[in-house]
Design an enzyme around this catalytic site. Structure first.
Site, PDB file in Angstrom:
ATOM      1  CE  LYS A 129      -4.113   1.930   0.240  1.00 22.36           C
ATOM      2  NZ  LYS A 129      -5.069   1.885  -0.901  1.00 22.36           N
ATOM      3  CG  ASP A 159      -6.548  -0.524  -2.931  1.00 27.75           C
ATOM      4  OD1 ASP A 159      -5.422  -0.792  -3.415  1.00 27.75           O
ATOM      5  OD2 ASP A 159      -6.977   0.647  -2.837  1.00 27.75           O
TER       6      ASP A 159
END
Ligand code: IPM
Ligand code: MG
Length: 362
Positions: free
Chosen positions: A195, A227
């Protein structure tokens, strides 16, 4: 050869699935001429019942002194079990985290492979499944959020909880090396998941992974945000070969990857240290709701035992025989309830173990 295996049945369905894995290993021993000796070790809720703690020092020592460890699952129903009425460090899962840390098992290998026979159990559409998929998730297992300092306190009258996510470059480098090593034996593609658009730990992760990649010119490296990876897994799972990621992302993504293989009951795992020592366990939990009913799927545990033979003992032919026996049973149409589809014969946990053991061939 003689092998000394610490066996941790654990809680819930743990004892029944481990029994089947030992049954199959014993058959492998017979066919290939090995002796597997098992030393039972308590961990999780059963250890809390017996000793008041989820993992005793003696249990950890027994595991440390073995050639490798086979684990079922630990834990009970959170919220409706006496094991959870205590401080977090005394709950069943704390035993699992403690043994991982205590044995320095920083590299968690979770393969997610779609058997053709389980296409109907796979929740994805046929056009997404395509030719199927065969990936390995390399999850960092002893750092990050699950091992950082944490506390809960009242700050200015407001209850506040803090968890810390720390990685140093050495922790990142050693897991990256494991991922690239395994990629060299596969399709030579590493997808490093982080991330980095938000987290400092992810930016360091990316930098170190890129450094390691320089030593593996044959391996293609790509980066993916976590994600996006969660989405890609259900949109185009065939694109992945080796997914390299940190502890919590790996925990979550490996559950997702297991589900698209048809059932979490199929996903094996190996947790290794720097050497060949490992702890082998299914990726799923203790499923207390179905414990003791002989309906659990023992395949993830049996495949984990096969990984033990391959990675810790270098018994490749024996591991191949175990994996082939699993494949054969599925091809013949014997499925446990979790992977059942029309036209198959539904079998229980111990029957599944028998069928696989009977199909072990040299
Ligand atoms: C797993 C489990 C464990 C983890 C839990 C039980 C602590 O979910 O092995 O994936 O998060 O590592
Ligand atoms: Mg998990």
């Amino acid at each position: 050869m003689d092998y000394n295996i610490a066996v941790i049945p654990g809680d819930g369905i743990g004892p029944e699935i481990v029994r089947e894995a030992c049954k199959v290993m014993d058959q492998v021993g017979k066919v290939f001429g090995h002796q597997f000796q098992y030393t039972e070790v308590l961990m999780g809720g059963c250890s809390i019942d017996a000793h008041g703690v989820p993992l005793t020092d003696e249990a950890l020592e027994t595991a440390r002194n073995s050639d490798s460890v086979l684990l079922g699952a630990v834990g009970g129903n959170v919220g409706n079990s006496r094991w959870y009425d205590v401080a977090p460090n005394l709950r069943p899962e704390a035993g699992l985290l403690a043994i991982r840390k205590g044995l320095n098992l920083f590299a968690n290998i979770r393969p997610a492979y779609l058997y053709k026979e389980l296409m109907d159990a796979c929740p994805l559409k046929r056009e997404i499944i395509g030719e199927g998929f065969d990936m390995v998730i390399m999850r960092e297992l002893t750092g990050g959020l699950y091992f950082g300092a944490r506390h809960t306190e009242e700050v200015d009258g407001v209850m506040t909880a803090v968890d810390t996510l720390t990685y140093n470059e050495n922790e990142i480098r050693r897991i990256a090396v494991k991922a690239f090593d395994i990629a060299m034996k596969r399709k030579k593609h590493v997808t490093s998941v982080d991330k980095a658009n938000v987290l400092d730990s992810s930016r360091l992760w990316r930098k170190v992974v890129e450094e390691v990649a320089k030593d593996y010119p044959e391996v293609t490296l790509s980066h993916m945000l976590v994600d996006n990876c969660a989405m890609q897994l259900v949109m185009n799972p065939g694109q992945f070969d080796v997914i390299l990621t940190e502890n919590m992302f790996g925990d979550i993504l490996s559950d997702e990857a297991s589900m698209i293989t048809g059932s979490i009951g199929m996903l094996s795992s190996a947790s290794m240290n720097e050497s060949k020592f490992g702890m082998y366990e299914p990726s799923h939990g203790s499923a207390p709701d179905i414990a003791g009913q002989d309906i659990a799927n023992p395949i993830a545990t049996i495949l984990s035992a096969a990984m033990m033979l391959r990675y810790s003992f270098d018994l490749d032919a024996e591991a191949d025989a175990m994996e082939a026996a699993v494949q054969q049973v599925l091809t013949e149409g014997f499925h446990t309830g979790d992977i059942y589809s029309e036209g198959c014969e539904k079998v229980g946990c111990s029957k599944m173990g028998d069928l696989i053991a009977e199909r072990i061939r040299k």
